[in-house]
Structures are given as structure tokens and as C-alpha cells.
Design a protein around this motif. Sequence first.
Motif, PDB file in Angstrom:
ATOM      1  N   LYS A 139       0.815  -1.224   0.000  1.00  0.00           N
ATOM      2  CA  LYS A 139       0.000   0.000   0.000  1.00  0.00           C
ATOM      3  C   LYS A 139       0.847   1.273   0.000  1.00  0.00           C
ATOM      4  CE  LYS A 139      -3.829   2.311   2.377  1.00  0.00           C
ATOM      5  NZ  LYS A 139      -4.690   2.544   1.221  1.00  0.00           N
ATOM      6  N   TYR A 140       1.996   1.216   0.658  1.00  0.00           N
ATOM      7  CA  TYR A 140       2.846   2.399   0.761  1.00  0.00           C
ATOM      8  C   TYR A 140       4.231   2.122   0.179  1.00  0.00           C
ATOM      9  CZ  TYR A 140      -0.742   3.692   4.182  1.00  0.00           C
ATOM     10  OH  TYR A 140      -1.925   3.970   4.802  1.00  0.00           O
ATOM     11  N   PRO A 141       4.332   2.100  -1.151  1.00  0.00           N
ATOM     12  CA  PRO A 141       5.591   1.688  -1.777  1.00  0.00           C
ATOM     13  C   PRO A 141       6.767   2.636  -1.550  1.00  0.00           C
ATOM     14  CG  PRO A 141       3.985   2.356  -3.443  1.00  0.00           C
ATOM     15  CD  PRO A 141       3.274   2.339  -2.139  1.00  0.00           C
ATOM     16  N   TYR A 142       6.503   3.859  -1.126  1.00  0.00           N
ATOM     17  CA  TYR A 142       7.608   4.806  -0.955  1.00  0.00           C
ATOM     18  C   TYR A 142       7.839   5.218   0.495  1.00  0.00           C
ATOM     19  CZ  TYR A 142       7.276   4.858  -5.950  1.00  0.00           C
ATOM     20  OH  TYR A 142       7.246   4.451  -7.257  1.00  0.00           O
ATOM     21  N   LYS A 143       7.122   4.572   1.407  1.00  0.00           N
ATOM     22  CA  LYS A 143       7.294   4.938   2.815  1.00  0.00           C
ATOM     23  C   LYS A 143       8.395   4.089   3.444  1.00  0.00           C
ATOM     24  CE  LYS A 143       3.880   7.916   3.605  1.00  0.00           C
ATOM     25  NZ  LYS A 143       4.087   9.236   4.223  1.00  0.00           N
ATOM     26  N   GLY A 144       9.090   4.683   4.398  1.00  0.00           N
ATOM     27  CA  GLY A 144      10.186   3.984   5.065  1.00  0.00           C
ATOM     28  C   GLY A 144       9.700   3.016   6.130  1.00  0.00           C
ATOM     29  N   GLU A 145      10.664   2.272   6.657  1.00  0.00           N
ATOM     30  CA  GLU A 145      10.388   1.230   7.626  1.00  0.00           C
ATOM     31  C   GLU A 145       9.744   1.792   8.903  1.00  0.00           C
ATOM     32  OE1 GLU A 145      12.887   1.284  10.287  1.00  0.00           O
ATOM     33  OE2 GLU A 145      11.759  -0.228  11.417  1.00  0.00           O
ATOM     34  N   GLY A 146      10.144   2.979   9.317  1.00  0.00           N
ATOM     35  CA  GLY A 146       9.591   3.584  10.535  1.00  0.00           C
ATOM     36  C   GLY A 146       8.091   3.807  10.419  1.00  0.00           C
ATOM     37  N   PHE A 147       7.684   4.345   9.290  1.00  0.00           N
ATOM     38  CA  PHE A 147       6.259   4.578   9.040  1.00  0.00           C
ATOM     39  C   PHE A 147       5.488   3.257   9.028  1.00  0.00           C
ATOM     40  CE2 PHE A 147       2.715   4.716   6.072  1.00  0.00           C
ATOM     41  CZ  PHE A 147       1.995   5.821   6.506  1.00  0.00           C
ATOM     42  N   LEU A 148       6.037   2.269   8.327  1.00  0.00           N
ATOM     43  CA  LEU A 148       5.354   0.971   8.219  1.00  0.00           C
ATOM     44  C   LEU A 148       5.188   0.323   9.599  1.00  0.00           C
ATOM     45  CD1 LEU A 148       7.222  -0.494   5.074  1.00  0.00           C
ATOM     46  CD2 LEU A 148       5.074   0.778   5.118  1.00  0.00           C
ATOM     47  N   THR A 149       6.247   0.386  10.392  1.00  0.00           N
ATOM     48  CA  THR A 149       6.200  -0.196  11.738  1.00  0.00           C
ATOM     49  C   THR A 149       5.125   0.489  12.574  1.00  0.00           C
ATOM     50  OG1 THR A 149       8.568  -0.677  11.633  1.00  0.00           O
ATOM     51  CG2 THR A 149       7.564  -0.666  13.819  1.00  0.00           C
ATOM     52  N   GLU A 150       5.094   1.801  12.470  1.00  0.00           N
ATOM     53  CA  GLU A 150       4.131   2.569  13.257  1.00  0.00           C
ATOM     54  C   GLU A 150       2.700   2.265  12.825  1.00  0.00           C
ATOM     55  OE1 GLU A 150       5.260   6.657  13.993  1.00  0.00           O
ATOM     56  OE2 GLU A 150       3.175   7.193  13.613  1.00  0.00           O
ATOM     57  N   MET A 151       2.483   2.204  11.514  1.00  0.00           N
ATOM     58  CA  MET A 151       1.139   1.895  11.013  1.00  0.00           C
ATOM     59  C   MET A 151       0.699   0.512  11.501  1.00  0.00           C
ATOM     60  SD  MET A 151      -0.378   4.322   9.404  1.00  0.00           S
ATOM     61  CE  MET A 151      -1.675   3.551   8.426  1.00  0.00           C
ATOM     62  N   ARG A 152       1.630  -0.430  11.456  1.00  0.00           N
ATOM     63  CA  ARG A 152       1.245  -1.774  11.908  1.00  0.00           C
ATOM     64  C   ARG A 152       0.858  -1.759  13.375  1.00  0.00           C
ATOM     65  NH1 ARG A 152       5.187  -6.685  11.046  1.00  0.00           N
ATOM     66  NH2 ARG A 152       6.481  -5.369  12.374  1.00  0.00           N
ATOM     67  N   SER A 153       1.622  -1.025  14.192  1.00  0.00           N
ATOM     68  CA  SER A 153       1.301  -1.038  15.615  1.00  0.00           C
ATOM     69  C   SER A 153      -0.041  -0.356  15.881  1.00  0.00           C
ATOM     70  CB  SER A 153       2.432  -0.426  16.446  1.00  0.00           C
ATOM     71  OG  SER A 153       2.364   0.968  16.394  1.00  0.00           O
ATOM     72  N   LYS A 154      -0.429   0.561  15.007  1.00  0.00           N
ATOM     73  CA  LYS A 154      -1.766   1.168  15.152  1.00  0.00           C
ATOM     74  C   LYS A 154      -2.863   0.182  14.739  1.00  0.00           C
ATOM     75  CE  LYS A 154      -0.288   5.730  13.736  1.00  0.00           C
ATOM     76  NZ  LYS A 154      -0.489   6.685  12.634  1.00  0.00           N
TER      77      LYS A 154
END
Lengths: 236, 236
Positions: free
Chosen positions: B74-89
Motif C-alpha cells: 500500500k505504501y511503496p515509498y514509505k520507510g520502515e519507521g512509518f510501516l512499523t508505526e502503522m502496523r502497531s496502530k
Amino acid sequence: MQFLFGFFTRNKELNDFKRQLKNVVGFSPNNIALYKTALSHRSVREGADENNERLEFLGDAVLSSVIAHYLFRKYPYKGEGFLTEMRSKMVNRQKLNEIALKMGLKKITFYNKLDNALKISHIFGNTLEALIGAVYLDKGYAKTQYWVEKYIILPYLFMEDLETIEINIKNKLYGWANKNGKLVDFITMEETVESGRRLFTIAATVDGEVIAQAKGFNKKDAGHQAAVLAIEKLSL
Amino acid sequence: MQFLFGFFTRNKELNDFKRQLKNVVGFSPNNIALYKTALSHRSVREGADENNERLEFLGDAVLSSVIAHYLFRKYPYKGEGFLTEMRSKMVNRQKLNEIALKMGLKKITFYNKLDNALKISHIFGNTLEALIGAVYLDKGYAKTQYWVEKYIILPYLFMEDLETIEINIKNKLYGWANKNGKLVDFITMEETVESGRRLFTIAATVDGEVIAQAKGFNKKDAGHQAAVLAIEKLSL
């Protein structure tokens, strides 16, 4: 392919990479660009879509799932606490980094070799996670599961040894403290009720500073897990 | 089947369970015993191989992997920090429990209804994880992935809303503290070097007591993540 030709200046380099990659992973990859990304540390490629950090995020999750299933099958009568603990022994940073080095990942990882800080970090373990992410995207879950079990768990993770580590883990920490004039202690940070049971948060402290903490449904488990994390953190 | 007949005293009960289960999950399960285990809280079945804790361990990992892959796409240009945070939400205890209740899991979960402590805990979220573990063992990874995306993410996780939560998360904590005469603070617990970058551990404290802590490659990210965890822990 544009990405690949931008990176490999000559065709020979690309072919060398393919050959070395195949030697390390033991199969023929389809999407070479994916593996290229997985093996590129941010010290040589800044862009989030070009270095391996996104794939590391993905691979870390896939590995965790594969290991969970492996443990679920291997220990059909063990509780969740034991399974969680075994997994954390299998996939901690130190361990993954050791495995990555043994697999020969260092040779095919692209990173800034002049950066001394990288030498003490766990970049190869992180690269291994990214590589698992690439295998997953390239070959799917089932093949990744088979590959992780055959090429990572079987040759490098000796379950019987890992089972017995738990006994001496706190002693290892106390021994280190004793030798280095530090004071190690375990303190209860919190006590709550979760699913009808008391849940404890225990912290491992060194000279009063919290080094790691962990939760468990009894103090022994939580304390043990905190010790595991503290040992990992202190690189003991 | 022995296990099933031991639990369901009459055939009608078994058929009712099958029907209700199908209504909740939206497909016809093959291995009913597996789902039975997934829906059995330890308050009614003590044995580790009979209640849902092992499946919760497995399902938690599988869910984490499915969500990681979903976010990766879904977020091909977002970094690992963003992805981790989204998952925890997406997969925090509170959220999963809400989703489980909306899915109707409460009706088909076997637990001790007289145990008041269970009412305030997140047993339905845990049960949902166990159910995901059962679907995975019963149908395989690919079908589980499809099922989680269609029946959990799509109807219950509104990504655009989750993306914006981050902005106000610290304020929410400060607001709560203000109302309740508490003092919230964020302190740096540790600073190390990881993969050549400085890694910070920030703790969220309430009246000087550490409530949650998180790591990040900058203080803002780590502090934000600590706030997310603190809010979850305080059930705000």
C-alpha cells in the motif's frame, strides 16, 4: 532492468552477482532487482525504496511467522510462554547476525565499508531479514517457509542447545556484572491483570539503569525474558 | 472427532457451532476441532494443547506478516519507521479487541462468563489472533492473507484515519494527564549506535513511573511510539 543497469556498470558484474547470490541462497532467483535491494544497506543507498529497510520490515515479520509455525509443530504440548521464549532465542539480533555471516552474506552485501560504526552493528542480520523478505516476494510464502527451515533453521539453529540456554541466563548476567564491577538487579515495574491472570513487567537493571524489560504471567518467566533481552543488548 | 464429541454433548450443539462459525468467518472450515481450540479460552480449558494460547502465538505472527505485506504494497515509498508505526496502530490489543467484538466473536468464544476479570481484558482480540492461527493451519497462508485483508482490514481498519492519528497522540496523553492531575513526561533512557545510526530509547512516564518505552532512530519517532504504547497501556 533499468535499476540493475544503473547499479551494475557492466554485464559481467551483474552475472557475478547472480552467481554469488545463487551460491548463498541455494536456488535461482527470478526477480534479481528485488535481491539487489535486499542486499543494499542504507549507507550506500539512501532512498527508502532502494535500500533494504522496507524489505527488512517485511522479512522480519515473515521470519517470525515461519519460526512460530515451526515451533508450533515441533513442540505440540508446550505452552505459549515456552514458544515465545524459544523464538526470541532463535531470532535475536546477535544470532541472526552470526547466521548471516556463516551463510556468506557479507560478501554479497553492498554497504559503506569505510563506516566503522557499521562494524559493531548487526547489519548482516538485518540484511538476512531483508533477504527473507525478497525470497517471500519472489517465491511466495510456502517456498520461503521451506527455504528458511532448510537453509537457516536446520544448519544453524540447534534446538536442543537453545532449549537448555534458559537455565543459565541470569547467571551469565550476574557473572558479567561481577567481573565488571557492575550491579545487576531485577525489579518489578508493573503488575496488571490480563485475560484474568496477573501479568508482571520485570526490568533488568545495571547500576540502577533499566537495560531491558519483559512481561510474563509469572515473575520467573518475565525475569528470565528480561535477562535474555539484557544479554542481547549488552552483546554478552 | 473424539475431542469434539467430548465437548459438544449433542450433535445439535456441534451443528449450531458450525453454523455460527461459518457466519462469523464467512467460509466453511475444514478442521472444526482446530477452530474449537482457537475459540476456547484457558478459563474453560487449562491444557496448553486444548485452549487457544498456542494458536494465539501462531496467529499473532501470521497476522503481523500479512499486515506487513499489506503495508509494504500500500505504501511503496514509505520507510520502515512509518510501516512499523502503522502496523502497531492496526494490531494493538485495543483495536483487535474492538474488531473481534464487531465480528461477533464474543458469541462463539468459550470462556468463563462468571470471571469478572475477563470483562476488562482483551480476550476477544486474543481469540481473534487464535482464530487467524486456525485459519492459517486449516487453509494455508495465501488464503489466510486474502481472508484477513477482506474480513479484517477492509471492513474495520480505515487506513486514512490511522495515518492521521499520529499527529495528536502526545497531546492526547498530555490532555489525559492534565484532567487527572498526573504529570506526563518523556525521558531518554538510552542512546546506542545501530547500523551506523544513533538509536534512542524514549520512555513515557506518568508521575515518574515508566509506562512504556520505544526505540527510534530519532527522538521524535521514539517519543511518538512511546506515546502510542502508553495510550494503549492506559486504555485511553
